[in-house]
Structures are given as C-alpha cells and as structure tokens.
Design an enzyme around this catalytic site. Sequence first.
Site, PDB file in Angstrom:
ATOM      1  N   HIS A 114       4.257  -2.371  -5.203  1.00  0.00           N
ATOM      2  CA  HIS A 114       4.936  -1.218  -6.220  1.00  0.00           C
ATOM      3  C   HIS A 114       6.196  -1.821  -6.977  1.00  0.00           C
ATOM      4  O   HIS A 114       6.749  -1.139  -7.715  1.00  0.00           O
ATOM      5  CB  HIS A 114       5.544  -0.382  -5.337  1.00  0.00           C
ATOM      6  CG  HIS A 114       6.886  -0.773  -4.385  1.00  0.00           C
ATOM      7  ND1 HIS A 114       6.627  -1.391  -3.284  1.00  0.00           N
ATOM      8  CD2 HIS A 114       7.942  -0.534  -4.845  1.00  0.00           C
ATOM      9  CE1 HIS A 114       7.829  -1.852  -2.891  1.00  0.00           C
ATOM     10  NE2 HIS A 114       8.647  -1.258  -3.602  1.00  0.00           N
TER      11      HIS A 114
HETATM   12  C1  UD1 Z   1      12.222   1.966  -5.111  1.00  0.00           C
HETATM   13  C2  UD1 Z   1      13.315   0.796  -4.836  1.00  0.00           C
HETATM   14  C3  UD1 Z   1      12.591  -0.279  -4.284  1.00  0.00           C
HETATM   15  C4  UD1 Z   1      11.872   0.083  -2.820  1.00  0.00           C
HETATM   16  C5  UD1 Z   1      10.792   1.222  -3.159  1.00  0.00           C
HETATM   17  C6  UD1 Z   1      10.237   1.627  -1.895  1.00  0.00           C
HETATM   18  C7  UD1 Z   1      14.978   0.659  -6.729  1.00  0.00           C
HETATM   19  C8  UD1 Z   1      15.228   0.017  -8.048  1.00  0.00           C
HETATM   20  N1  UD1 Z   1      13.658   0.493  -6.117  1.00  0.00           N
HETATM   21  O1  UD1 Z   1      11.280   1.821  -5.953  1.00  0.00           O
HETATM   22  O2  UD1 Z   1      13.706  -1.129  -3.961  1.00  0.00           O
HETATM   23  O3  UD1 Z   1      11.265  -0.745  -2.328  1.00  0.00           O
HETATM   24  O4  UD1 Z   1      11.528   2.110  -3.714  1.00  0.00           O
HETATM   25  O5  UD1 Z   1       9.185   2.615  -2.221  1.00  0.00           O
HETATM   26  O6  UD1 Z   1      15.530   1.777  -6.050  1.00  0.00           O
HETATM   27  N2  UD1 Z   1       7.851   8.874  -6.997  1.00  0.00           N
HETATM   28  C9  UD1 Z   1       7.157   9.949  -6.397  1.00  0.00           C
HETATM   29  N3  UD1 Z   1       7.411  10.137  -5.290  1.00  0.00           N
HETATM   30  C10 UD1 Z   1       8.359   9.928  -4.534  1.00  0.00           C
HETATM   31  C11 UD1 Z   1       9.266   8.818  -4.983  1.00  0.00           C
HETATM   32  C12 UD1 Z   1       8.794   8.521  -6.191  1.00  0.00           C
HETATM   33  O7  UD1 Z   1       6.214  10.483  -6.980  1.00  0.00           O
HETATM   34  O8  UD1 Z   1       8.759  10.340  -3.285  1.00  0.00           O
HETATM   35  C13 UD1 Z   1       7.519   8.269  -8.328  1.00  0.00           C
HETATM   36  C14 UD1 Z   1       8.785   8.429  -9.170  1.00  0.00           C
HETATM   37  O9  UD1 Z   1       8.810   9.834  -9.756  1.00  0.00           O
HETATM   38  C15 UD1 Z   1       8.747   7.371 -10.182  1.00  0.00           C
HETATM   39  C16 UD1 Z   1       7.892   6.180  -9.338  1.00  0.00           C
HETATM   40  O10 UD1 Z   1       7.259   6.894  -8.166  1.00  0.00           O
HETATM   41  O11 UD1 Z   1       7.949   7.606 -11.250  1.00  0.00           O
HETATM   42  C17 UD1 Z   1       8.918   5.098  -8.847  1.00  0.00           C
HETATM   43  O12 UD1 Z   1       9.831   5.732  -7.916  1.00  0.00           O
HETATM   44  P1  UD1 Z   1      11.314   4.950  -7.815  1.00  0.00           P
HETATM   45  O13 UD1 Z   1      12.208   5.681  -6.876  1.00  0.00           O
HETATM   46  O14 UD1 Z   1      11.785   4.966  -9.189  1.00  0.00           O
HETATM   47  O15 UD1 Z   1      11.263   3.232  -7.645  1.00  0.00           O
HETATM   48  P2  UD1 Z   1      10.239   2.726  -6.536  1.00  0.00           P
HETATM   49  O16 UD1 Z   1       9.129   2.152  -7.480  1.00  0.00           O
HETATM   50  O17 UD1 Z   1       9.632   3.707  -5.370  1.00  0.00           O
END
Ligand code: UD1
Length: 392
Positions: free
Chosen positions: A228
């Site tokens: 991820h």
């Molecule tokens: C984040 C953290 C990372 C951690 C990871 C665990 C940062 C910079 N990165 O990355 O350190 O290892 O979380 O998962 O903070 N989304 C959903 N549902 C959710 C959460 C996210 O659909 O519950 C989607 C968001 O809308 C976004 C994408 O997933 O489009 C990424 O989510 P984001 O919170 O930006 O970062 P992660 O890649 O999860």
Amino acid sequence: MTVTAGPGTVPAGCRAAVAVVLGTRPGIVKLAPVLHALAAARVPHFAIHSGQHYSANMDQVFFTDLDLPAPAYRVGDRRPGMLQGEQTAEMLTGIERVLARERPALVLVGGDANTNLAGALAARKLGLVVGHVEAGLRSRDWRMPEEHNRVMIDHISDILFAPSRHAKDTAEAEGVRGHVLVTGSTVAAALRSSLDRGGNAANRVTDPHQADGHLPGHSPGYVLVTLHRAENVDDPAVLAELSAGVCALPGKLGLPLTWPLHPRTRARLTEFGLLGDVAGAAGVTLVEPAGHRAFTRLLADAALVVTDSGGIQQEACILRVPCVTARTSTEWTETVEAGANLVAGVTAAELIDGCLAMIAAPRDWDDPFESDGVPAAQRIAGVAAEVLEAAG
Ligand code: UD1
C-alpha cells in the site's frame, strides 16, 4: 527574564489526563496495548480519533478486535482525492480544538502516519508535553511521507519511546531535544491478544485456502501479500512490476497466495488497468482488508509474507514468519540483521528471487524487540503516570 521550559515540562493549567491520538489501522494496533495499560494503572486518559481511516474494515474492526472502547472524540473530515497536506491540516485543526479545550498534561501519538504528525504538532503548538511511541525509526528514503513524519515527530517530541536500542541511538545521533527511553515494542502485546482471541475456526475462514482445505502437503502453505505504500502503488511502472511479480509467485513457489487489498491499492490497480490481470492470476486470491484477529492468524500461519508495510515486517519477525520487503529500504533494520527479513527491491525479478531465498529461511531467529521483563505498554503507562504526577 524569560525562563525557557525544558522538554517535558508540564505547563500550568493542564489537567491530569493523557490524550492518545490515533486514527489509522497501524496506530490503533500500536496504541491499543498502551490504552489497556493506562486503564489497568488507572491513569486518566481519553482517545482522539483523527478520522484518517474511516472504512469499517480499516477502523472499527480494530477497536472491536482489540477490545477498545469508542474514542471520546472523532475529528477530521475526509473527502475523496484529498492531498496529504490538506488531510494533515484538517486533522491538525480538529485535534488542536480538542486539546485546547481539554489541556491534557500529556499527548501520546504512535507511529508515522499523517495522523501522528497532526497530533504531535497540535500538542507542540499548544505547549503540551508530547510523547512519541515507536520513536527513532528511519528508512533513509526521503520519498516516503512516513519518513518526513517520523523525523518531524521525533524532533518535536518531549519523550521518545524507542522500540529498540538501535532506534534510541538513531534518535540521539540526530540530536533530538526530548528524552529517549528504550521500552521495547508495544506490538507484541497486540499480536498476543489477537492470537489468543482469534485462534478459532471462525477467524480462519478469511483465509480462503484454509477454508477450502486445499493445502495438500503444506501446513502452513500459502504466501500472504500486502502492498500500500504510496511510492509503490501510486507509480504505474512500479505497481505493474510488483503485481507481475506477485502473480508469478504461486507458479514459482508452488504455493497459493492471499492478498488482502488495501483501498489505496485497489484504487490504483483499477486506475492503471491492472486489477483484471491480478484478479484472474492462477493461485492468487484477492480478499478485503482483514481485521486484526483474522489478519494476525493469517500472518502467523503463512509460509512467507511479501509486504511494503512497516508494521508487518516487525510483526512477521515477532511471529517468526519469513518476510520479503517489496521496497528498496526499511526502517526495521533489526529484522534484516536477525535474518527474518529481506529487502528485495521493487522489480518482478527481485521480488521472485527474494521469495525463493526467504521461503527456505530457518525460522529460528531471536526476536530483537523482546522486552527485558516489563512489557512496553506498561512502561509507557508508568512514564505517563509520572508526567501526570508532575502536573499535580
Ligand atoms: C496510511 C499511512 C501509512 C500507514 C497506512 C496503513 C500516511 C502518510 N500513511 O497510508 O503510514 O501504514 O495508512 O493503512 O499517513 N481509504 C479508504 N478507507 C479507509 C482509509 C483510506 O477507502 O478507511 C482510502 C483513502 O480515501 C485514500 C487511500 O485509501 O484514497 C489511502 O488512504 P490514506 O489514509 O491516504 O493513506 P494510506 O495509504 O492508508
């Protein structure tokens, strides 16, 4: 004359309580044992959820699986397509409002996600005492948002809880202002709790290979994959290489493969037109992100894990599951030195070669995160109690 307060000095007017800031999957896991230890030691505390992770299977299930009460506060406003700075700013504003009203004597954050930077920064700006759980980690890969966050959080923290001696040395070599304490890792306690509660058949059905019972000759007998990291999945060329490597693994290793897809990764595979190939690959089963009990069971029973997660490299090492890290760097160098982890790179060929090397690794390494008696979360709760006492 103005007297400058040293790091860790509780300002006047604070109340004797600990605020614990969380809001991502890994942060909830790291801080769950701390929340339990604070409760057991009757240290007044409350949790603030940043709203960074919000889907039931990335958030709520972790509260359920780790027996945590609902957080006292939920802040932040997630909208699709938010940039990193915008996301951090929303959380900073929301957390600051709560902290300004509550004025807790200590604010704890855990890990390196944007949530933790927002929490630490809000507390720092209000002059509150900041404690960083899992301090002193560095990948030295400056493309990673998590690396920027780690450096910033460590340098604005008053108390740095390092999971190992190596992490303490790293933080001190950078000249951090706060006090650095080696506590061991809080994660081992979360793993133990989830394995104890999740070791039943109901939780094993999330592993389709075990549910079908098609594992002749292999016990354990599957490869687990998680990917991820932004620098892997947001780059079409890197994601194409990694997914090609993953899809080749069942053939190369003679093992089925289970891949719980992170929402970011599912979105990028779809956007880059790769999802169909991955979903149709022989021996590859895509599943939804698993909760902590189910995932810990899945990890503990795997023959090998391929990941770009920080937390899973450490968890695999603790559970004695060989790990291949699909990155060019790691913040968990202890796991590599122990012989538990190989940092393979991000091409298909590197990934396959790494897996062929690690599948045969003897699973007898020493756990570098073993605490010398007092569990990490209990130590952190003890330090929190001391800070509260100082606050009067
Ligand atoms: C984040 C953290 C990372 C951690 C990871 C665990 C940062 C910079 N990165 O990355 O350190 O290892 O979380 O998962 O903070 N989304 C959903 N549902 C959710 C959460 C996210 O659909 O519950 C989607 C968001 O809308 C976004 C994408 O997933 O489009 C990424 O989510 P984001 O919170 O930006 O970062 P992660 O890649 O999860």
